[in-house]
Enzyme design. Structure first.
Site, PDB file in Angstrom:
ATOM      1  N   ASP A  59      91.633  27.339 130.218  1.00 36.11           N
ATOM      2  CA  ASP A  59      90.238  26.939 130.193  1.00 36.11           C
ATOM      3  C   ASP A  59      89.376  28.206 130.197  1.00 36.11           C
ATOM      4  O   ASP A  59      89.665  29.150 130.939  1.00 36.11           O
ATOM      5  CB  ASP A  59      89.965  26.086 131.440  1.00 36.11           C
ATOM      6  CG  ASP A  59      88.552  25.557 131.497  1.00 36.11           C
ATOM      7  OD1 ASP A  59      88.375  24.357 131.280  1.00 36.11           O
ATOM      8  OD2 ASP A  59      87.629  26.341 131.795  1.00 36.11           O
TER       9      ASP A  59
ATOM     10  N   ASN B 145      76.967  28.201 127.299  1.00 37.31           N
ATOM     11  CA  ASN B 145      76.217  27.267 126.457  1.00 37.31           C
ATOM     12  C   ASN B 145      74.774  27.133 126.923  1.00 37.31           C
ATOM     13  O   ASN B 145      73.835  27.124 126.113  1.00 37.31           O
ATOM     14  CB  ASN B 145      76.893  25.890 126.475  1.00 37.31           C
ATOM     15  CG  ASN B 145      77.944  25.740 125.395  1.00 37.31           C
ATOM     16  OD1 ASN B 145      77.918  26.447 124.385  1.00 37.31           O
ATOM     17  ND2 ASN B 145      78.874  24.830 125.595  1.00 37.31           N
TER      18      ASN B 145
ATOM     19  N   HIS C  97      74.506  26.564 122.075  1.00 33.36           N
ATOM     20  CA  HIS C  97      75.797  26.057 121.627  1.00 33.36           C
ATOM     21  C   HIS C  97      76.371  26.849 120.449  1.00 33.36           C
ATOM     22  O   HIS C  97      77.592  26.892 120.267  1.00 33.36           O
ATOM     23  CB  HIS C  97      75.682  24.574 121.261  1.00 33.36           C
ATOM     24  CG  HIS C  97      75.509  23.692 122.461  1.00 33.36           C
ATOM     25  ND1 HIS C  97      76.569  23.271 123.232  1.00 33.36           N
ATOM     26  CD2 HIS C  97      74.391  23.181 123.038  1.00 33.36           C
ATOM     27  CE1 HIS C  97      76.129  22.514 124.221  1.00 33.36           C
ATOM     28  NE2 HIS C  97      74.803  22.440 124.129  1.00 33.36           N
TER      29      HIS C  97
ATOM     30  N   ASP D   1      80.106  28.151 120.367  1.00 32.12           N
ATOM     31  CA  ASP D   1      81.066  27.929 119.277  1.00 32.12           C
ATOM     32  C   ASP D   1      81.740  29.238 118.867  1.00 32.12           C
ATOM     33  O   ASP D   1      82.945  29.273 118.585  1.00 32.12           O
ATOM     34  CB  ASP D   1      80.369  27.306 118.067  1.00 32.12           C
ATOM     35  CG  ASP D   1      80.017  25.842 118.286  1.00 32.12           C
ATOM     36  OD1 ASP D   1      80.485  25.256 119.287  1.00 32.12           O
ATOM     37  OD2 ASP D   1      79.265  25.288 117.457  1.00 32.12           O
TER      38      ASP D   1
ATOM     39  N   GLU E  73      86.375  23.225 126.106  1.00 31.71           N
ATOM     40  CA  GLU E  73      86.786  24.629 126.161  1.00 31.71           C
ATOM     41  C   GLU E  73      88.220  24.788 126.638  1.00 31.71           C
ATOM     42  O   GLU E  73      88.643  25.876 127.015  1.00 31.71           O
ATOM     43  CB  GLU E  73      85.849  25.420 127.084  1.00 31.71           C
ATOM     44  CG  GLU E  73      85.929  25.062 128.554  1.00 31.71           C
ATOM     45  CD  GLU E  73      85.034  23.913 128.968  1.00 31.71           C
ATOM     46  OE1 GLU E  73      84.709  23.837 130.156  1.00 31.71           O
ATOM     47  OE2 GLU E  73      84.658  23.094 128.099  1.00 31.71           O
TER      48      GLU E  73
END
Length: 308
Positions: free
Chosen positions: A185, A193, A198, A202, A228
Site C-alpha cells: 500500500d 490526492n 488526483h 495518478d 493504492e
C-alpha cells in the site's frame, strides 16, 4: 511432428518439448512440396487459430517441408512475447514483419548450413502467408490482455489477479513448490490526492507500479488490488526469499524521485507478506497478507511485516 505422408496435423506437445530443449530422435524427412502448394496450404492452416504460439509453431513445422530449418525464433517487444522452437544454430536469417506500416514482430530462421539466395526468396514468399493470421492473432491477444489490465498502471486487474492466484496455488500444490504474495500500500496516498490533486495521485500510482515491475523477475506478477494497493505474486518463492524481494521493492520506492511543482515528494510503501501453507485456500492466503499489511501500517508504515 507427424510426417505429412500420414497426416497434416501437428504434434504440439512435441513442439513444446523441442522449444524447452528436449530433443529426441531425428524426425523423418518431410515430404517436399512446391512453393505455390505450400503457400496455399499455409493460407488455410494458419487461419485455424487465434493463438500466436500455435500459429508460429505451425508455420515453423510446415515451412520445413520446403526449406530445412533447425530453429525459429519470434519476438514482439511491445507485446512482451518471445517464442523459440528447435535448437540453436550457427547461421540465421532475420526479418522485421510489418503490414501496412503496422509492426508485427521479428522472426529469425536458424540452421547450421548457410542459406542460399533461392532459399531466402522462398522464406520471404512464405512469410507473406503468415502476416494476416499473425496480425489477427496479435489483435486478439491484445484484446484479451487489455481486458485483464489496469489501464492506469498497466498492471494486472482484479480479474487477472484472481485467475492467476488460483492457477499458481494449484501449480504450487501439484509441484510441491513454494508460493508467496506481497500485499502493499502507498503510504499517505490520500494526503497526496488531497494536497496535490488526483492527477498527481495518478502519476504516483504509475511511478510506483513501474518501479515494482522494474525490481521484479519476469516470472513475477503485479496486480492493482484496488485504489493504492497492489499485490505481487511470487511463484516458486519461499518465505525468506519473499522477504528479500519485499525489502527490495520498499527501498526502490523510497529512491523514487518525484517532483510536484518543483518540490520533491517523499514516497514510501508498507508491505505484508504471506507464504502459502499446506492445503491453504486463496482466500486465506490473501487474508494473512492483508493482515500483515495492516500490522505494518499500524506500526509506523514504510516497513515489511511477515504473516504468522
Amino acid at each position: 511432428m507427424v510426417p505429412p505422408t500420414q497426416t497434416n496435423t501437428i504434434d504440439f506437445d512435441a513442439a513444446k518439448l523441442q522449444r524447452l530443449g528436449y530433443t529426441g530422435k531425428r524426425q523423418p524427412k518431410l515430404r517436399p512440396v512446391s512453393l505455390a502448394e505450400l503457400r496455399r496450404h499455409l493460407t488455410l492452416q494458419l487461419q485455424t487459430s487465434l493463438e500466436v504460439e500455435r500459429i508460429v509453431s505451425l508455420f515453423f513445422s510446415e515451412v520445413q517441408r520446403l526449406v530445412p530449418l533447425d530453429a525459429l525464433a519470434y519476438q514482439h517487444q511491445s507485446g512482451d512475447l518471445r517464442l523459440e522452437y528447435g535448437n540453436r544454430a550457427s547461421h540465421s536469417a532475420g526479418y522485421r514483419l510489418t503490414h501496412e506500416g503496422e509492426y508485427l514482430g521479428e522472426i529469425i530462421f536458424r540452421r547450421n548450413q548457410r542459406f542460399d539466395e533461392h532459399e531466402l526468396n522462398q522464406l520471404e514468399s512464405l512469410l507473406g502467408s503468415l502476416l494476416f493470421p499473425l496480425r489477427n492473432a496479435l489483435l486478439y491477444r491484445a484484446a484479451i490482455q487489455s481486458a485483464l489490465r489496469d489501464p492506469l498502471t498497466d498492471t494486472g486487474n482484479r480479474v487477472a489477479m484472481e485467475q492467476a492466484l488460483q492457477r499458481e496455488v494449484d501449480l504450487a500444490r501439484r509441484n510441491l513448490q513454494p508460493l508467496s504474495v506481497l500485499m502493499l500500500d502507498i503510504d499517505h496516498f490520500k494526503r497526496i490526492n488531497d494536497q496535490y490533486g488526483h492527477a498527481t495521485g495518478d502519476e504516483v500510482l504509475k511511478a510506483v507500479a513501474a518501479t515494482l515491475k522494474a525490481k521484479l523477475r519476469n516470472v513475477d506478477m503485479v496486480f492493482r488490488f484496488g485504489g493504492e494497493e497492489f499485490l505481487v505474486l511470487l511463484s516458486g518463492t519461499p518465505r525468506e526469499a519473499a522477504a528479500l524481494v519485499g525489502e527490495r521493492l520498499r527501498l526502490g520506492v523510497l529512491e523514487l524521485q518525484c517532483l510536484v511543482q518543483g518540490t520533491p515528494l517523499d514516497l514510501s510503501i508498507s508491505l505484508g507478506c504471506a507464504t502459502l501453507l499446506p492445503a491453504e485456500s486463496v482466500e486465506s492466503l490473501l487474508r494473512r497478507a492483508d493482515n500483515a499489511l495492516y500490522v505494518a501500517k499500524r506500526e509506523g508504515r514504510n516497513r515489511l511485516t511477515m504473516a504468522g
